[in-house]
Design a protein around this motif. Structure first.
Motif, PDB file in Angstrom:
ATOM      1  N   GLN A  83     -10.355  -4.349 -11.345  1.00 36.46           N
ATOM      2  CA  GLN A  83     -11.005  -3.167 -11.906  1.00 36.46           C
ATOM      3  C   GLN A  83     -11.462  -2.209 -10.809  1.00 36.46           C
ATOM      4  O   GLN A  83     -11.350  -0.985 -10.956  1.00 36.46           O
ATOM      5  CB  GLN A  83     -12.204  -3.583 -12.772  1.00 36.46           C
ATOM      6  N   ASN A 128     -12.930   6.519 -18.596  1.00 34.50           N
ATOM      7  CA  ASN A 128     -12.958   5.066 -18.767  1.00 34.50           C
ATOM      8  C   ASN A 128     -14.189   4.609 -19.524  1.00 34.50           C
ATOM      9  O   ASN A 128     -14.125   3.735 -20.395  1.00 34.50           O
ATOM     10  CB  ASN A 128     -12.909   4.383 -17.399  1.00 34.50           C
ATOM     11  N   TYR A 132     -22.265   2.225 -16.677  1.00 35.11           N
ATOM     12  CA  TYR A 132     -20.867   1.779 -16.715  1.00 35.11           C
ATOM     13  C   TYR A 132     -20.804   0.254 -16.594  1.00 35.11           C
ATOM     14  O   TYR A 132     -20.045  -0.403 -17.332  1.00 35.11           O
ATOM     15  CB  TYR A 132     -20.094   2.436 -15.578  1.00 35.11           C
ATOM     16  N   SER A 158     -11.302   9.688 -25.597  1.00 32.25           N
ATOM     17  CA  SER A 158     -11.370  10.144 -24.202  1.00 32.25           C
ATOM     18  C   SER A 158     -11.246  11.659 -24.070  1.00 32.25           C
ATOM     19  O   SER A 158     -11.544  12.210 -23.012  1.00 32.25           O
ATOM     20  CB  SER A 158     -10.264   9.471 -23.377  1.00 32.25           C
ATOM     21  N   ALA A 191     -10.113   1.528 -10.590  1.00 30.34           N
ATOM     22  CA  ALA A 191     -11.053   2.647 -10.636  1.00 30.34           C
ATOM     23  C   ALA A 191     -10.912   3.532  -9.401  1.00 30.34           C
ATOM     24  O   ALA A 191     -10.956   4.761  -9.490  1.00 30.34           O
ATOM     25  CB  ALA A 191     -12.483   2.116 -10.749  1.00 30.34           C
ATOM     26  N   LEU A 247     -14.608   8.710 -13.732  1.00 31.13           N
ATOM     27  CA  LEU A 247     -14.790   7.480 -14.501  1.00 31.13           C
ATOM     28  C   LEU A 247     -15.319   7.725 -15.910  1.00 31.13           C
ATOM     29  O   LEU A 247     -15.451   6.781 -16.689  1.00 31.13           O
ATOM     30  CB  LEU A 247     -15.751   6.538 -13.756  1.00 31.13           C
TER      31      LEU A 247
END
Length: 339
Positions: free
Chosen positions: A57, A297, A45, A306, A61, A294
């Motif tokens: 961020q 994302n 990531y 997604s 998250a 996550l």
């Protein structure tokens, strides 16, 4: 006159011994796999999206994954007693809209209590039918999912509510720079849950009901009450996730819990919990929940649709549950061929 022999003092538990015992417990509970998956996923990531390490961020998250972590912990409790909760997404939706709707009528602390009470009531409803009614958990929770989902739409037929900025900051802001408040709440409640499961009689009974029901009954313990308590606590954890979600989005939504059902089951599966009960890790479930939360994302930053997140979650469940079965069959076949 006989001489008394004084036994040597017990060797003190050194830090190294305690560390080894902790690692053995993590291995026994299946927490190594989700921990390894989390580390690998986090590295990938950060490579794809280095901005994850910025304050904004990190906070975003955390607000994204913390509700899933709470719901996954609730699902873990049900799995520990040998069940599975299909209604957990509907419980989240109902708790979410009850809290959001009540913020327009009563002070926020009372609205929070009403949201938590909603989750508790839903959990106890399921638990009573399972433990005292003798009905299968999957059948009960499948039916109650429709009931709770319908009630959520009766309370609020569209997104709304009056979530204050102060509540948003208290649940989704920063405690100190680079420390999201959502993670602080998750840590505190996870520690409390760990204490209940590892240091109280109720926790031992929850593990015992899932792993060896006959021993629990032989010891004269109330397995029904234990299951009821597990469902009730799971409902409260789910409602906590629903309230955290409302705090981060600043609204209530009667369909807010729909995406969390499959993800919570996938998180528990990835955490190495046994779906026959009696085995599961809190830290493993949290790390698995963060990883799965996550994935959407990561796919976005990688330029992938997604919607593949649901496919990945489903594949995780099939892989984690199916691979050990296939491996045992292959090993058995090899032993048979050798003999």
């Amino acid at each position: 006159m006989t001489a008394t022999v004084t036994p040597p003092p017990a060797a003190p538990v050194t830090r190294a011994v305690a560390k080894r015992q902790g690692l053995v417990r993590l291995r026994r509970e299946g927490a190594f796999a989700p921990a390894a998956a989390f580390v690998v996923f986090l590295i990938v990531y950060i490579i794809i999206n280095p901005e994850l390490l910025t304050r904004f961020q990190l906070q975003t998250a955390a607000n994204l994954v913390v509700p899933l972590a709470f719901v996954a912990l609730g699902q873990l409790l049900i799995v520990l007693v040998g069940g599975i909760d299909i209604s957990i997404g509907a419980i989240m939706s109902l708790s979410n809209v009850v809290f959001a709707a009540q913020t327009e009528l009563v002070p926020v602390p009372i609205a929070v209590l009403m949201g938590l009470a909603t989750g508790l009531a839903c959990g106890l409803f399921n638990g009573f039918l399972v433990s005292y009614g003798g009905l299968p958990a999957i059948a009960v929770t499948l039916a109650s999912a429709f009931i709770f989902g319908s009630l959520a739409r009766e309370v609020m037929d569209r997104p709304g509510g009056n979530i204050t900025t102060e509540f948003h900051l208290a649940t989704s802001g920063e405690a100190i720079p680079f420390v999201p408040v959502a993670l602080v709440w998750l840590t505190l409640i996870a520690v409390l849950l760990w204490f209940i499961l590892q240091r109280t009689a109720l926790g031992r009974h929850i593990y015992g009901v899932g792993s060896n029901m006959d021993s629990i009954r032989a010891a004269g313990l109330n397995s029904r009450l234990t299951k009821l308590a597990a469902f009730g606590i799971a409902g409260v954890l789910t409602a906590t996730g629903a309230i955290m979600l409302a705090g981060s989005t600043m609204t209530g939504d009667p369909r807010s819990g729909d995406p969390y059902l499959l993800s919570s089951i996938a998180a528990v599966a990835l955490a190495g919990a046994s779906f026959t009960g009696g085995r599961g890790s809190i830290i493993g479930t949290i790390l698995a929940g963060i990883t799965l939360g996550l994935i959407g994302n990561l796919l976005f930053f990688a330029g992938i649709n997604s919607y593949w997140q649901y496919v990945i979650s489903a594949l995780i469940i099939v892989s984690v549950v199916g691979i050990p079965v296939v491996w045992r069959k292959v090993s058995f076949a090899r032993k048979g061929a050798r003999s």
